[in-house]
Structure formats: structure tokens, C-alpha cells
Design a protein around this motif. Structure first.
Motif, mmCIF file in Angstrom:
data_model
loop_
_atom_site.group_PDB
_atom_site.id
_atom_site.type_symbol
_atom_site.label_atom_id
_atom_site.label_comp_id
_atom_site.label_asym_id
_atom_site.label_seq_id
_atom_site.Cartn_x
_atom_site.Cartn_y
_atom_site.Cartn_z
ATOM 1 N N GLU A 28 0.835 -1.380 0.003
ATOM 2 C CA GLU A 28 0.124 -0.140 -0.061
ATOM 3 C C GLU A 28 0.793 1.336 -0.085
ATOM 4 O OE1 GLU A 28 -2.897 -0.364 3.171
ATOM 5 O OE2 GLU A 28 -2.670 -2.409 3.335
ATOM 6 N N GLY A 29 2.199 1.310 0.227
ATOM 7 C CA GLY A 29 3.073 2.381 0.007
ATOM 8 C C GLY A 29 3.404 2.699 1.580
ATOM 9 N N VAL A 30 4.714 3.260 1.973
ATOM 10 C CA VAL A 30 4.983 3.759 2.954
ATOM 11 C C VAL A 30 4.106 4.542 3.682
ATOM 12 C CG1 VAL A 30 6.929 4.593 4.281
ATOM 13 C CG2 VAL A 30 7.275 3.162 2.452
ATOM 14 N N SER A 31 3.520 5.515 2.946
ATOM 15 C CA SER A 31 2.744 6.465 3.719
ATOM 16 C C SER A 31 1.214 5.970 4.180
ATOM 17 C CB SER A 31 2.244 7.560 2.513
ATOM 18 O OG SER A 31 1.508 7.190 1.535
ATOM 19 N N SER A 32 1.408 4.715 3.868
ATOM 20 C CA SER A 32 -0.093 4.052 4.533
ATOM 21 C C SER A 32 0.101 3.885 5.813
ATOM 22 C CB SER A 32 -0.425 2.762 3.539
ATOM 23 O OG SER A 32 -0.699 3.019 2.424
ATOM 24 N N LEU A 33 1.296 3.574 6.255
ATOM 25 C CA LEU A 33 1.459 3.498 7.629
ATOM 26 C C LEU A 33 1.210 4.852 8.354
ATOM 27 C CD1 LEU A 33 4.992 1.833 7.458
ATOM 28 C CD2 LEU A 33 2.924 0.885 8.209
#
Length: 324
Positions: free
Chosen positions: A285-290
Motif C-alpha cells: 500500500e506504500g510507506v505513507s499508508s503507515l
């Protein structure tokens, strides 16, 4: 010298009572934001960091704070904003009671061990907050898991109808381990988080106290100073450890109950490992999804920590005035 938070005139039970009052009041006023944050965290769509506000995605049900609040109100009514609130009220009452009582005892123990005053005050408050948060989280974690699962249910075909029923069902279908999905990221997150909260609050509140004592600020505004100290400490601390909160929520909703939630296609993780879960989210989902739900989390955490310390200080002052 104990921190700004601890008062030697209060015993452990009184500190626990102050913490319990703070937790109940804080939770009631911030519950809707918690429901929105949880639902944002559990959506599996890919995200990217944006300097500007991204346009809402048509396939994402809970995309921004206000639209998400409106969606829940429209589909589930006001009660939808308080789903899981009973379990959460028990959680916050017990959590804050244990945390503030433990913090007092831990800080006093550190003071005795550090008789030569070699440790700086900020290190003591960080260590005290870290250990107190760890103790409180370990004791109250099953209530945190129940709060998350209640918050994810729709208005129809509910699997969990009450706390006692939910406890029996989880125990029957998932065993004792079912109450501790995601406990490791919770503990790993809470230790630096509460350490930072207590250390930063003590530092900021002590600065306000010094300004009041030298006449720079009026003592009449002490409650406002306490609330500002809590808000700033909450925002700084939450941002630092937020990815672990997302991982914790993803793990908490694993198990046979996933099909009953308001969000479809919640990812299923074959492992309880918090690290593997985190890397899976980042890869898929991409790092920014964290950082999903960070905005609403900060909107919630600022008044939540602010109210927590405000009510704690007011309750503490009231108890001390009664004792005197």
C-alpha cells in the motif's frame, strides 16, 4: 525532586483515581474521532505522501475527517460515532488509573535509586512514562481489542452485541490468544509514546510553572497552561510512533469476525509478527499508508491528552484541597 505530574501528598490510590477521572472524561469527548481513525487505518488502499490535500478517491469510503464523520452519521446515526465506547470507557478508566498510579510509584522508585541525582529529570520522566505505559497497556489490552472490533461493526448483522457476549465469542472461536492480537506492536508503540508524552508534558508544564512563579504569566491561567502542555506533548509523541498504531489496529481485526466489518476486503495476515505486518503494508500500500488516519488522530490526540492532564490536575488539586 519529583516531576510536575507527581505530588508526594497523594498516595497511589489517589493518583489512580485522578487518572481514572481523566481517562473517562477525555474518552467521552474524543470518541467520534477515534472511530474515524480506526476505520481509516483499516482501509487497504494504496496512498502516497502529498504536499497538497489530495482529491478524495471514489473507491475509498473514509477518505477525510469531515466527510468520514458525515458518512458514519448518515449510515449509522449518532450511535455509530460511539461504537465500542462502553468498552473504551472501561479501557480508558482502567488504563489511566493504572498508568498514573504506576507512574507515581515508578518515579518515586527511580528517585530512591538515583540518590546521587546523576540522571537528568527528563530521563526520569521518560523512563517513568515508558514503564507506566507498558504496565497499563499489558493489563488493559483485551479491552483495547474489543473497542476496535466494536468500532468496525456495521448497524446490521452484528457479530458482537455486548462486552460479555464478545468476550465469550472470542474465547470460544480464537482462544485466549485471540484477546492479544497485535499486543507486541501495542507495547512497542506505547513505551516510547508514553515516555515522550510524560517527558514533554513535564518539560512544557514546568516551563509554564516557572513563568507563573516569576510573574511572567498569570497564575489564573494555570488550567490553560496545563491543557496547552498536554496538547503539544500529545501531538509530538503521537506523530513519532504512529506507524505502530496502524499495525496494531490491522492485527486486532484478524480472525473469523472480519466478514462482519463495515470495510470490505480488510487484508488478512498469516502471521502475528508486527514487523512482517508493517513491511507488508509498506510493500502493498506504500510507506505513507503507515500514516493512514494521522490527521484525525492528531485532531483527536491534542484535545485527548490536553483533557487528560487538565482533568488529572483539577482532580489532584481538588483532592489536595480536601485533605488540607
Amino acid at each position: 525532586m519529583p516531576s510536575y505530574i507527581t505530588d508526594s501528598r497523594l498516595n497511589g490510590y489517589e493518583a489512580a483515581f485522578c487518572g481514572a477521572m481523566a481517562g473517562v472524561v477525555s474518552r467521552f469527548f474524543t470518541a467520534p474521532f477515534d472511530v474515524v481513525k480506526i476505520r481509516m487505518q483499516l482501509q487497504p488502499h494504496r496512498t502516497q505522501f502529498h504536499l497538497k490535500q489530495a482529491s478524495p478517491s471514489s473507491h475509498v469510503k473514509y477518505d477525510r475527517v469531515l466527510p468520514a464523520l458525515k458518512t458514519i452519521l448518515r449510515e449509522e446515526g449518532v450511535r455509530g460515532l460511539y461504537k465500542g465506547n462502553l468498552a473504551a470507557e472501561y479501557l480508558y478508566l482502567l488504563y489511566n488509573a493504572v498508568e498514573f498510579c504506576a507512574y507515581r510509584e515508578i518515579e518515586l522508585a527511580i528517585e530512591k535509586l538515583d540518590s546521587k541525582k546523576q540522571l537528568p529529570g527528563s530521563a526520569k520522566t521518560f523512563l517513568g512514562g515508558m514503564l507506566a505505559g507498558c504496565v497499563a497497556t499489558s493489563i488493559t489490552y483485551p479491552l483495547d481489542l474489543l473497542r476496535t472490533r466494536f468500532a468496525m461493526q456495521g448497524t446490521h448483522n452484528q457479530q458482537y452485541t455486548g462486552i460479555v457476549q464478545a468476550v465469550k465469542l472470542i474465547y470460544r472461536t480464537e482462544g485466549v490468544a485471540g484477546f492479544y492480537w497485535g499486543v507486541w506492536p501495542a507495547v512497542i508503540q506505547i513505551m516510547p509514546y508514553m515516555g515522550l508524552v510524560f517527558a514533554s508534558y513535564d518539560h512544557i508544564a514546568s516551563a509554564f510553572k516557572a513563568a507563573r512563579e516569576n510573574g511572567t504569566l498569570s497564575a489564573d491561567y494555570k488550567p490553560i497552561h496545563d491543557m496547552l502542555s498536554g496538547a503539544l506533548s500529545g501531538v509530538l509523541s503521537k506523530t513519532a510512533v504512529y506507524p505502530m498504531d496502524v499495525v496494531r489496529k490491522r492485527l486486532q481485526v484478524q480472525g473469523p469476525s472480519r466478514k462482519h466489518y463495515v470495510i470490505d476486503s480488510i487484508p488478512e495476515y498469516a502471521t502475528r509478527s508486527w514487523f512482517k505486518c508493517m513491511t507488508s503494508i509498506a510493500e502493498q500500500e506504500g510507506v505513507s499508508s503507515l500514516y493512514k488516519g494521522l490527521t484525525v488522530s492528531l485532531v483527536k490526540v491534542a484535545p485527548a491528552i490536553s483533557l487528560t492532564f487538565f482533568v488529572y490536575e483539577k482532580t489532584k488539586d481538588t483532592l489536595l484541597s480536601w485533605k488540607e
